[in-house]
Design a protein around this motif. Structure first.
Motif, mmCIF file in Angstrom:
data_model
loop_
_atom_site.group_PDB
_atom_site.id
_atom_site.type_symbol
_atom_site.label_atom_id
_atom_site.label_comp_id
_atom_site.label_asym_id
_atom_site.label_seq_id
_atom_site.Cartn_x
_atom_site.Cartn_y
_atom_site.Cartn_z
ATOM 1 N N PHE A 11 0.820 -1.211 0.000
ATOM 2 C CA PHE A 11 0.000 0.000 0.000
ATOM 3 C C PHE A 11 0.858 1.268 0.000
ATOM 4 C CE2 PHE A 11 -2.547 -3.351 1.894
ATOM 5 C CZ PHE A 11 -3.781 -3.174 1.297
ATOM 6 N N GLY A 12 2.156 1.098 -0.191
ATOM 7 C CA GLY A 12 3.045 2.246 -0.213
ATOM 8 C C GLY A 12 3.286 2.840 1.155
ATOM 9 N N CYS A 13 3.121 2.040 2.205
ATOM 10 C CA CYS A 13 3.302 2.522 3.580
ATOM 11 C C CYS A 13 4.502 1.819 4.214
ATOM 12 C CB CYS A 13 2.053 2.250 4.407
ATOM 13 S SG CYS A 13 0.553 3.075 3.799
ATOM 14 N N SER A 14 5.005 2.418 5.282
ATOM 15 C CA SER A 14 6.120 1.815 5.997
ATOM 16 C C SER A 14 5.667 1.093 7.254
ATOM 17 C CB SER A 14 7.153 2.878 6.377
ATOM 18 O OG SER A 14 6.560 3.904 7.168
ATOM 19 N N ARG A 15 4.486 1.480 7.792
ATOM 20 C CA ARG A 15 3.958 0.855 9.004
ATOM 21 C C ARG A 15 2.435 0.824 8.954
ATOM 22 N NH1 ARG A 15 7.931 4.343 11.057
ATOM 23 N NH2 ARG A 15 9.692 3.256 12.057
ATOM 24 N N PHE A 16 1.850 -0.011 9.807
ATOM 25 C CA PHE A 16 0.412 0.041 10.027
ATOM 26 C C PHE A 16 0.103 1.331 10.783
ATOM 27 C CE2 PHE A 16 1.207 -4.468 9.514
ATOM 28 C CZ PHE A 16 0.112 -4.903 8.777
ATOM 29 N N HIS A 17 -1.034 1.919 10.456
ATOM 30 C CA HIS A 17 -1.424 3.135 11.170
ATOM 31 C C HIS A 17 -1.913 2.800 12.580
ATOM 32 C CE1 HIS A 17 -1.906 4.199 6.825
ATOM 33 N NE2 HIS A 17 -1.119 5.168 7.246
ATOM 34 N N LEU A 18 -2.596 1.668 12.712
ATOM 35 C CA LEU A 18 -3.101 1.250 14.016
ATOM 36 C C LEU A 18 -2.941 -0.251 14.160
ATOM 37 C CD1 LEU A 18 -4.685 1.754 16.678
ATOM 38 C CD2 LEU A 18 -6.799 1.400 15.349
ATOM 39 N N CYS A 19 -2.336 -0.657 15.269
ATOM 40 C CA CYS A 19 -2.230 -2.073 15.613
ATOM 41 C C CYS A 19 -3.018 -2.304 16.891
ATOM 42 C CB CYS A 19 -0.770 -2.464 15.807
ATOM 43 S SG CYS A 19 -0.528 -4.122 16.475
ATOM 44 N N THR A 20 -3.860 -3.322 16.904
ATOM 45 C CA THR A 20 -4.584 -3.691 18.112
ATOM 46 C C THR A 20 -4.063 -5.033 18.596
ATOM 47 O OG1 THR A 20 -6.372 -4.748 16.847
ATOM 48 C CG2 THR A 20 -6.654 -2.424 17.419
ATOM 49 N N CYS A 21 -3.868 -5.129 19.899
ATOM 50 C CA CYS A 21 -3.376 -6.366 20.500
ATOM 51 C C CYS A 21 -4.165 -6.585 21.780
ATOM 52 C CB CYS A 21 -1.881 -6.248 20.783
ATOM 53 S SG CYS A 21 -1.132 -7.758 21.451
ATOM 54 N N PHE A 22 -5.229 -7.368 21.666
ATOM 55 C CA PHE A 22 -6.153 -7.583 22.774
ATOM 56 C C PHE A 22 -5.868 -8.929 23.451
ATOM 57 C CE2 PHE A 22 -8.706 -5.011 19.702
ATOM 58 C CZ PHE A 22 -8.859 -3.876 20.477
ATOM 59 N N ALA A 23 -5.441 -8.884 24.714
ATOM 60 C CA ALA A 23 -5.293 -10.092 25.533
ATOM 61 C C ALA A 23 -4.432 -11.163 24.874
ATOM 62 C CB ALA A 23 -6.670 -10.653 25.885
ATOM 63 N N VAL A 24 -3.275 -10.758 24.393
ATOM 64 C CA VAL A 24 -2.339 -11.679 23.747
ATOM 65 C C VAL A 24 -1.045 -11.816 24.535
ATOM 66 C CG1 VAL A 24 -0.878 -12.000 21.696
ATOM 67 C CG2 VAL A 24 -3.269 -11.302 21.431
ATOM 68 N N THR A 25 -0.623 -10.741 25.182
ATOM 69 C CA THR A 25 0.708 -10.704 25.793
ATOM 70 C C THR A 25 0.926 -11.837 26.804
ATOM 71 O OG1 THR A 25 -0.133 -9.100 27.412
ATOM 72 C CG2 THR A 25 0.997 -8.232 25.464
ATOM 73 N N LEU A 83 8.874 -9.068 26.206
ATOM 74 C CA LEU A 83 9.433 -7.774 25.823
ATOM 75 C C LEU A 83 9.667 -7.687 24.319
ATOM 76 C CD1 LEU A 83 12.026 -7.321 28.723
ATOM 77 C CD2 LEU A 83 9.689 -6.405 28.566
ATOM 78 N N ALA A 84 10.088 -8.790 23.723
ATOM 79 C CA ALA A 84 10.310 -8.801 22.275
ATOM 80 C C ALA A 84 9.009 -8.592 21.515
ATOM 81 C CB ALA A 84 10.962 -10.115 21.853
ATOM 82 N N LEU A 85 7.915 -9.157 22.029
ATOM 83 C CA LEU A 85 6.612 -8.957 21.403
ATOM 84 C C LEU A 85 6.253 -7.477 21.395
ATOM 85 C CD1 LEU A 85 3.809 -9.836 20.321
ATOM 86 C CD2 LEU A 85 3.114 -10.138 22.720
ATOM 87 N N LEU A 86 6.412 -6.816 22.530
ATOM 88 C CA LEU A 86 6.097 -5.389 22.612
ATOM 89 C C LEU A 86 6.976 -4.587 21.648
ATOM 90 C CD1 LEU A 86 5.784 -5.071 26.489
ATOM 91 C CD2 LEU A 86 3.904 -5.055 24.836
ATOM 92 N N SER A 87 8.243 -4.932 21.581
ATOM 93 C CA SER A 87 9.159 -4.230 20.678
ATOM 94 C C SER A 87 8.763 -4.428 19.221
ATOM 95 C CB SER A 87 10.600 -4.710 20.895
ATOM 96 O OG SER A 87 11.053 -4.403 22.199
ATOM 97 N N ARG A 88 8.381 -5.646 18.887
ATOM 98 C CA ARG A 88 7.988 -5.933 17.508
ATOM 99 C C ARG A 88 6.712 -5.180 17.131
ATOM 100 N NH1 ARG A 88 9.134 -11.579 15.156
ATOM 101 N NH2 ARG A 88 11.112 -10.452 15.093
ATOM 102 N N LEU A 89 5.741 -5.184 18.027
ATOM 103 C CA LEU A 89 4.508 -4.456 17.743
ATOM 104 C C LEU A 89 4.786 -2.975 17.550
ATOM 105 C CD1 LEU A 89 2.059 -6.128 20.297
ATOM 106 C CD2 LEU A 89 2.335 -6.636 17.868
ATOM 107 N N ALA A 90 5.633 -2.411 18.406
ATOM 108 C CA ALA A 90 5.960 -0.995 18.308
ATOM 109 C C ALA A 90 6.637 -0.668 16.986
ATOM 110 C CB ALA A 90 6.854 -0.591 19.474
ATOM 111 N N SER A 91 7.456 -1.595 16.485
ATOM 112 C CA SER A 91 8.169 -1.353 15.232
ATOM 113 C C SER A 91 7.245 -1.416 14.019
ATOM 114 C CB SER A 91 9.298 -2.375 15.067
ATOM 115 O OG SER A 91 8.782 -3.670 14.775
#
Length: 254
Positions: free
Chosen positions: A142-156, A169-177
């Protein structure tokens, strides 16, 4: 979240016998006992329009991590687009990608998807390095570098219990990236104890890392601290707590 593909069939059978027998969180019929409205009632329908003041003609990309059978993904998509028509010629193009480890749940999501042009469901393991490549390839289409919004409900919690502190911690870092905004629901520590107790009552093996986890206590605070100190994100809003007493926190990339 769910489990590796080579165990999906085995776990789905066990889960059919007893809904509590899902040590990776891949509960069958999950949304019958935690319906989408439990979260949607807290999330403003105007959220997409408030993300960085986006123009309505822009393409907006959403990612739903650990989507289970897709009920919440679809309900969230409709909820956030209710202020504009859902027809294909709508001025804003919103695309949602949902994924889960459980292929059976993903198949159910695919078969029940009313918006196949805008919503896609795929099997994916976020703890694997290859997942980052697949997700970045999606946004690049889509010509983008990141998702505009990521939702992560009750996964961590499920990643934490099955893979340990470093994976949490790696999961949080990956989502943030992967995103500009992250809407995060972290299970509190009492849920960890309940999940472990449920497995013991079923006579099943305990979680691999439960007894050795060093990250304990206020899990939302731990997540917030890591995202703000290590991932260049900041908490911008709390939407309050669900009926299950879990906070919905919105983070923004700095």
């Amino acid at each position: 979240m769910a489990l590796p593909a080579d165990r999906a069939g085995e776990e789905s059978s066990a889960e059919t016998e007893d809904p509590g027998a899902a040590p990776h969180g891949n509960f069958i019929n999950y949304y019958t006992f935690n319906p989408p409205e439990n979260r949607l009632s807290l999330i403003p329908a105007s959220l997409l329009g408030e993300l960085g003041g986006r123009r309505e003609s822009e393409t907006v990309l959403m990612l739903d991590v650990g989507c289970n059978s897709g009920d919440l993904s679809i309900a969230l998509y409709k909820h956030l687009l209710q202020e504009q028509p859902l027809e294909s010629d709508s001025p804003r193009s919103v695309h949602l990608l949902g994924f889960d480890l459980d292929r059976d749940l993903i198949l159910r999501a695919q078969n029940c998807n009313p918006f196949p042009q805008n919503i896609q469901f795929i099997p994916l393991d976020i703890t694997q390095e290859s997942s980052h490549t697949e997700l970045t390839s999606y946004v690049e289409k889509f010509g983008c570098s990141r998702f505009h919004l990521c939702t992560c409900f009750a996964v961590t919690m499920w990643v934490h219990l099955n893979h340990g502190d470093a994976a949490f911690l790696a999961l949080l870092s990956r989502l943030a990236s992967l995103c500009e905004y992250l809407l995060l629901e972290v299970q509190p520590w009492k849920c960890y104890r309940s999940a472990a107790r449920r497995l013991r009552k079923l006579g099943r093996s305990d979680f691999d890392h439960f007894k050795t986890l060093a990250i304990r206590g206020d899990m939302a605070a731990h997540a917030k601290g890591h995202l703000e100190k290590q991932c260049s994100m900041e908490l911008t809003q709390s939407f309050g707590n669900t009926s299950w007493d879990r906070s919905l926190l919105l983070f923004k990339r700095r």
